[in-house]
Scaffold this motif. Sequence first.
Motif, PDB file in Angstrom:
ATOM      1  N   PRO A  65     -10.768  -8.513  -0.761  1.00 50.27           N
ATOM      2  CA  PRO A  65      -9.437  -8.458  -1.378  1.00 50.27           C
ATOM      3  C   PRO A  65      -9.417  -7.795  -2.751  1.00 50.27           C
ATOM      4  CG  PRO A  65     -10.321 -10.702  -1.399  1.00 50.27           C
ATOM      5  CD  PRO A  65     -11.239  -9.889  -0.559  1.00 50.27           C
ATOM      6  N   ASP A  66     -10.498  -7.894  -3.523  1.00 56.43           N
ATOM      7  CA  ASP A  66     -10.498  -7.373  -4.894  1.00 56.43           C
ATOM      8  C   ASP A  66     -10.425  -5.848  -4.942  1.00 56.43           C
ATOM      9  OD1 ASP A  66     -10.658  -9.949  -5.846  1.00 56.43           O
ATOM     10  OD2 ASP A  66     -12.858  -9.933  -5.942  1.00 56.43           O
ATOM     11  N   SER A  67     -11.020  -5.189  -3.955  1.00 57.55           N
ATOM     12  CA  SER A  67     -11.041  -3.723  -3.973  1.00 57.55           C
ATOM     13  C   SER A  67      -9.963  -3.103  -3.090  1.00 57.55           C
ATOM     14  CB  SER A  67     -12.416  -3.221  -3.519  1.00 57.55           C
ATOM     15  OG  SER A  67     -12.686  -3.634  -2.190  1.00 57.55           O
ATOM     16  N   THR A  68      -9.015  -3.904  -2.619  1.00 55.42           N
ATOM     17  CA  THR A  68      -7.949  -3.398  -1.759  1.00 55.42           C
ATOM     18  C   THR A  68      -6.723  -3.065  -2.598  1.00 55.42           C
ATOM     19  OG1 THR A  68      -8.771  -4.811   0.023  1.00 55.42           O
ATOM     20  CG2 THR A  68      -6.593  -3.846   0.315  1.00 55.42           C
ATOM     21  N   ASP A  69      -6.288  -1.820  -2.519  1.00 53.11           N
ATOM     22  CA  ASP A  69      -5.178  -1.340  -3.343  1.00 53.11           C
ATOM     23  C   ASP A  69      -3.852  -1.881  -2.804  1.00 53.11           C
ATOM     24  OD1 ASP A  69      -3.385   0.003  -4.906  1.00 53.11           O
ATOM     25  OD2 ASP A  69      -4.274   1.975  -4.615  1.00 53.11           O
ATOM     26  N   PRO A  70      -3.092  -2.641  -3.599  1.00 50.59           N
ATOM     27  CA  PRO A  70      -1.807  -3.178  -3.109  1.00 50.59           C
ATOM     28  C   PRO A  70      -0.781  -2.087  -2.826  1.00 50.59           C
ATOM     29  CG  PRO A  70      -2.086  -3.614  -5.458  1.00 50.59           C
ATOM     30  CD  PRO A  70      -3.394  -3.095  -4.967  1.00 50.59           C
ATOM     31  N   ILE A  71      -0.936  -0.908  -3.460  1.00 53.43           N
ATOM     32  CA  ILE A  71       0.014   0.187  -3.218  1.00 53.43           C
ATOM     33  C   ILE A  71      -0.041   0.629  -1.755  1.00 53.43           C
ATOM     34  CG2 ILE A  71       0.590   2.568  -3.827  1.00 53.43           C
ATOM     35  CD1 ILE A  71      -0.435   2.026  -6.611  1.00 53.43           C
ATOM     36  N   ILE A  72      -1.247   0.572  -1.174  1.00 57.26           N
ATOM     37  CA  ILE A  72      -1.388   0.950   0.246  1.00 57.26           C
ATOM     38  C   ILE A  72      -0.590  -0.012   1.112  1.00 57.26           C
ATOM     39  CG2 ILE A  72      -3.016   1.193   2.153  1.00 57.26           C
ATOM     40  CD1 ILE A  72      -5.149   1.948   0.116  1.00 57.26           C
ATOM     41  N   GLY A  73      -0.694  -1.305   0.820  1.00 59.82           N
ATOM     42  CA  GLY A  73       0.059  -2.291   1.592  1.00 59.82           C
ATOM     43  C   GLY A  73       1.552  -2.103   1.464  1.00 59.82           C
ATOM     44  N   GLU A  74       2.008  -1.817   0.236  1.00 59.69           N
ATOM     45  CA  GLU A  74       3.445  -1.590   0.038  1.00 59.69           C
ATOM     46  C   GLU A  74       3.918  -0.375   0.827  1.00 59.69           C
ATOM     47  OE1 GLU A  74       3.888  -1.216  -4.140  1.00 59.69           O
ATOM     48  OE2 GLU A  74       3.302  -3.284  -4.587  1.00 59.69           O
ATOM     49  N   ALA A  75       3.110   0.682   0.838  1.00 60.49           N
ATOM     50  CA  ALA A  75       3.487   1.887   1.579  1.00 60.49           C
ATOM     51  C   ALA A  75       3.560   1.614   3.076  1.00 60.49           C
ATOM     52  CB  ALA A  75       2.485   3.005   1.291  1.00 60.49           C
ATOM     53  N   ILE A  76       2.608   0.824   3.582  1.00 59.04           N
ATOM     54  CA  ILE A  76       2.611   0.503   5.013  1.00 59.04           C
ATOM     55  C   ILE A  76       3.858  -0.294   5.376  1.00 59.04           C
ATOM     56  CG2 ILE A  76       1.446  -0.851   6.793  1.00 59.04           C
ATOM     57  CD1 ILE A  76      -1.209  -0.099   5.469  1.00 59.04           C
ATOM     58  N   VAL A  77       4.181  -1.303   4.570  1.00 62.07           N
ATOM     59  CA  VAL A  77       5.359  -2.127   4.846  1.00 62.07           C
ATOM     60  C   VAL A  77       6.625  -1.291   4.784  1.00 62.07           C
ATOM     61  CG1 VAL A  77       6.755  -4.044   4.000  1.00 62.07           C
ATOM     62  CG2 VAL A  77       4.275  -4.273   4.111  1.00 62.07           C
ATOM     63  N   GLU A  78       6.734  -0.420   3.783  1.00 62.16           N
ATOM     64  CA  GLU A  78       7.925   0.421   3.656  1.00 62.16           C
ATOM     65  C   GLU A  78       8.076   1.347   4.862  1.00 62.16           C
ATOM     66  OE1 GLU A  78       7.789   2.472  -0.015  1.00 62.16           O
ATOM     67  OE2 GLU A  78       8.134   0.692  -1.254  1.00 62.16           O
ATOM     68  N   GLU A  79       6.945   1.926   5.292  1.00 57.60           N
ATOM     69  CA  GLU A  79       7.018   2.821   6.451  1.00 57.60           C
ATOM     70  C   GLU A  79       7.401   2.053   7.710  1.00 57.60           C
ATOM     71  OE1 GLU A  79       4.314   6.211   8.752  1.00 57.60           O
ATOM     72  OE2 GLU A  79       3.461   5.052   7.094  1.00 57.60           O
ATOM     73  N   LEU A  80       6.824   0.875   7.878  1.00 58.54           N
ATOM     74  CA  LEU A  80       7.150   0.058   9.045  1.00 58.54           C
ATOM     75  C   LEU A  80       8.609  -0.372   9.016  1.00 58.54           C
ATOM     76  CD1 LEU A  80       6.084  -1.353  11.585  1.00 58.54           C
ATOM     77  CD2 LEU A  80       5.442  -3.299  10.145  1.00 58.54           C
ATOM     78  N   GLN A  81       9.078  -0.795   7.863  1.00 61.35           N
ATOM     79  CA  GLN A  81      10.465  -1.214   7.742  1.00 61.35           C
ATOM     80  C   GLN A  81      11.413  -0.042   7.975  1.00 61.35           C
ATOM     81  OE1 GLN A  81      10.548  -3.019   3.871  1.00 61.35           O
ATOM     82  NE2 GLN A  81       9.867  -5.007   4.607  1.00 61.35           N
ATOM     83  N   ALA A  82      11.043   1.136   7.493  1.00 63.53           N
ATOM     84  CA  ALA A  82      11.888   2.315   7.695  1.00 63.53           C
ATOM     85  C   ALA A  82      12.010   2.655   9.176  1.00 63.53           C
ATOM     86  CB  ALA A  82      11.323   3.506   6.919  1.00 63.53           C
ATOM     87  N   LEU A  83      10.871   2.608   9.885  1.00 62.54           N
ATOM     88  CA  LEU A  83      10.891   2.907  11.317  1.00 62.54           C
ATOM     89  C   LEU A  83      11.717   1.878  12.079  1.00 62.54           C
ATOM     90  CD1 LEU A  83       7.142   3.892  11.856  1.00 62.54           C
ATOM     91  CD2 LEU A  83       9.113   5.413  12.081  1.00 62.54           C
ATOM     92  N   ILE A  84      11.541   0.600  11.742  1.00 58.35           N
ATOM     93  CA  ILE A  84      12.256  -0.452  12.454  1.00 58.35           C
ATOM     94  C   ILE A  84      13.744  -0.432  12.115  1.00 58.35           C
ATOM     95  CG2 ILE A  84      12.504  -2.958  12.635  1.00 58.35           C
ATOM     96  CD1 ILE A  84       9.539  -3.208  12.584  1.00 58.35           C
ATOM     97  N   ALA A  85      14.068  -0.232  10.829  1.00 54.79           N
ATOM     98  CA  ALA A  85      15.475  -0.178  10.438  1.00 54.79           C
ATOM     99  C   ALA A  85      16.175   0.991  11.094  1.00 54.79           C
ATOM    100  CB  ALA A  85      15.597  -0.089   8.921  1.00 54.79           C
ATOM    101  N   THR A  86      15.493   2.122  11.195  1.00 52.98           N
ATOM    102  CA  THR A  86      16.061   3.293  11.871  1.00 52.98           C
ATOM    103  C   THR A  86      16.295   3.000  13.342  1.00 52.98           C
ATOM    104  OG1 THR A  86      14.953   4.792  10.339  1.00 52.98           O
ATOM    105  CG2 THR A  86      15.703   5.716  12.432  1.00 52.98           C
ATOM    106  N   GLY A  87      15.317   2.360  13.961  1.00 51.08           N
ATOM    107  CA  GLY A  87      15.468   2.030  15.374  1.00 51.08           C
ATOM    108  C   GLY A  87      16.544   1.000  15.608  1.00 51.08           C
ATOM    109  N   ALA A  88      16.732   0.058  14.660  1.00 47.61           N
ATOM    110  CA  ALA A  88      17.718  -1.005  14.839  1.00 47.61           C
ATOM    111  C   ALA A  88      19.135  -0.516  14.624  1.00 47.61           C
ATOM    112  CB  ALA A  88      17.413  -2.160  13.888  1.00 47.61           C
ATOM    113  N   THR A  89      19.318   0.467  13.710  1.00 54.74           N
ATOM    114  CA  THR A  89      20.663   0.921  13.367  1.00 54.74           C
ATOM    115  C   THR A  89      21.022   2.247  14.003  1.00 54.74           C
ATOM    116  OG1 THR A  89      19.832   2.048  11.398  1.00 54.74           O
ATOM    117  CG2 THR A  89      20.498  -0.242  11.148  1.00 54.74           C
ATOM    118  N   GLY A  90      19.974   2.947  14.508  1.00 53.00           N
ATOM    119  CA  GLY A  90      20.227   4.246  15.116  1.00 53.00           C
ATOM    120  C   GLY A  90      20.410   5.333  14.089  1.00 53.00           C
ATOM    121  N   GLY A  91      20.182   5.047  12.826  1.00 47.64           N
ATOM    122  CA  GLY A  91      20.315   6.050  11.784  1.00 47.64           C
ATOM    123  C   GLY A  91      19.156   5.990  10.849  1.00 47.64           C
TER     124      GLY A  91
END
Length: 684
Positions: free
Chosen positions: A103-129
């Motif tokens: 955990p100490d050497s894991t960059d939190p920015i990577i996790g934030e980017a993954i969550v944002e990308e996942l949320q963007a894909l899911i939100a797009t799929g849920a709303t169609g836009g």
Amino acid sequence: MMELDPTETFRQEASDLLDSLEAALLDLGQTPQDSDLIDAAFRALHTIKGSGAMFGFDRVAAFTHDFETAFDLIRKGKISAEPDIITVSLAAKDYIRALIDDPDSTDPIIGEAIVEELQALIATGATGGTASPTCAALNEASAVTAADGAGWLIEIAFEPDILRNGTNPLVLLDDLRALGSCRVVAYLDAVPELGALDPETCMIAWTVELQGSCSREDIEDVFMFVRDEMKLGIAPLSLAGPVDAKRPTTVESEAVAVVVTATAAPVNELQPALTERATGERSESIRRSEDKTSTVRVQAERLDELMDRVGELVIAQARLSQLAHSGTDLAIKSIAEEIERLASGLRDSTMGVRMVPMGSLFGRFRRLVHDLSRDLGKPVDFVTVGEDTELDKTMIERLADPLVHLIRNAIDHGIEAPEARAGTTKSTTGRIELAARYVGAQVLVTVQDDGAGLDAARIRAKAEEQGLVAAGAPLSEHEIHQFLFHPGFSTARTISALSGRGVGMDVVKRTIEAMRGTIDLATVPGYGSTVTLRLPLTLAIIEGLLIRVGEGRYIIPLSAVEECVELTAADEARSRGRSFLSIRGDLVPFLRLRDLFEAEGEADPHQKVIITTMGDMRIGLVVDQIIGSHQTVIKSLSKLHADVTMFSGATILGDGSAALILDVAQLVSLGQVRAENSPASEAA
């Protein structure tokens, strides 16, 4: 006795959960609508989140919560598991593993980017836009219809042993609080006095008044992983009677554990369950608990140490048997036979504990194929056969890297690009099959692809270019294919991240030979290639055939022995200068081990020929005497003997002396070379 580190326990359990999550995600890529797979992935996430919070892995719990929130839309059927979502989900799984391992050497920015990308894909799929990738948008997309009435009355009664199974009810109560305002009442009637209190037994039941815009399904989802371990009653608050608060105790819960399973039951069915707890009748729960198959996690080092101890016991037992049979004391002989029987049973049991299904290894390569297929733009179906075939755990560990090389080569070099396959009768999707099966006391592991096959002319040209063979020298197809195992040899036209540096197949061959195995290569141009690995079941203890050559004694693995015949005078006369025997009409080359080992003295008048097999090849080994079978504890040779290829190890005999173990694969290869250089056609 050394205490087990709780965080290490969490890491081990989380590793299994992450493997299950990866398998579910990869399967979802093939069948996106499979609700069982979706539930399995969500269950793994939910458990990791709860366990992470309990063991202090707060970053794991927080990241997994965001991942779980996004994935929940798939579970509720609002969007489907598209390939892009699966790809990002796999990256999220990798990030969770990194958070757990280091955990100490894991960059939190990577996790934030993954969550944002996942949320963007899911939100797009849920709303169609192209919705904004924010949690607010995600929550809006997943909003549920408020239940009729003012809320819900929930009655909860868990099985007494739910705490022992790893579930903390307080976590579930906190999950209910996340759905809306809650008033929680605990019933303590069944809790015994302090002297009789068992802290691992759940004797409390709860009633919850939940106010909020949530549906019955949302409430049931909270308990979806505790279905077989509780009674659950849910009724609209407007229709239910007031909560019995004669002995209410409002509970303030904290999230500290994992979630397991739930079954729905009408509210009026809960009272018998509460009464049962009050009287302490737990016999049914105990009986069910005893019926469950239990497992114990053991450190690999302890298994290795146990195997070493068993090996020493087998050696000592052999010495005892030899001493007993050299004397006349019948009691000692009887005891020696009994110890031999017990040692044999202990050996088999210990080796059985070390045996691991090949499926535990095969599952690792699904992700490899998925990623390579995506990176190279080559759709590939990955098929596994024989996952139940078992192999020694040490063999499994050593086999992982060679199989990675073989699968990478099959996709990179073997499988053609879709446009190239489109011009043939093949499907545009390639196929790689990884299979394992038993053949006698060996395991055959094959990697087969339906690609273009090997180009012998190109391999030969590259070998001539590197000076490995003279131009125009006569070579068989088998000999040409062997250049692929030469260090630094590669037919790749360009150097890439996957190939071109000539590192891989030579490592595969060295690793397999170090495991006392062999590697075979077969190909059909235009239709694909098959690589076959022939491996012993174990590297620890084997059944061997003890032989004598001159004054020396040697061991031949019994799994390689086909039959034993006598070398008659007629055979000697027929074979002079040609070293061939006729075995039921087939010509079998043989080696005189006396000549090979330069043994002194005269040969025995009645020599024996041991017919050995390795794959489809057979060779006879001429020895002076066959002493008998022998339980062989394999001891590795020192580094000083690394260039001695005819022996794969040594063992200790009953009299304390050492005997070398013959490497049948090397002897078969030597016999094959001599056969090709002998006038075999004349013998025929």
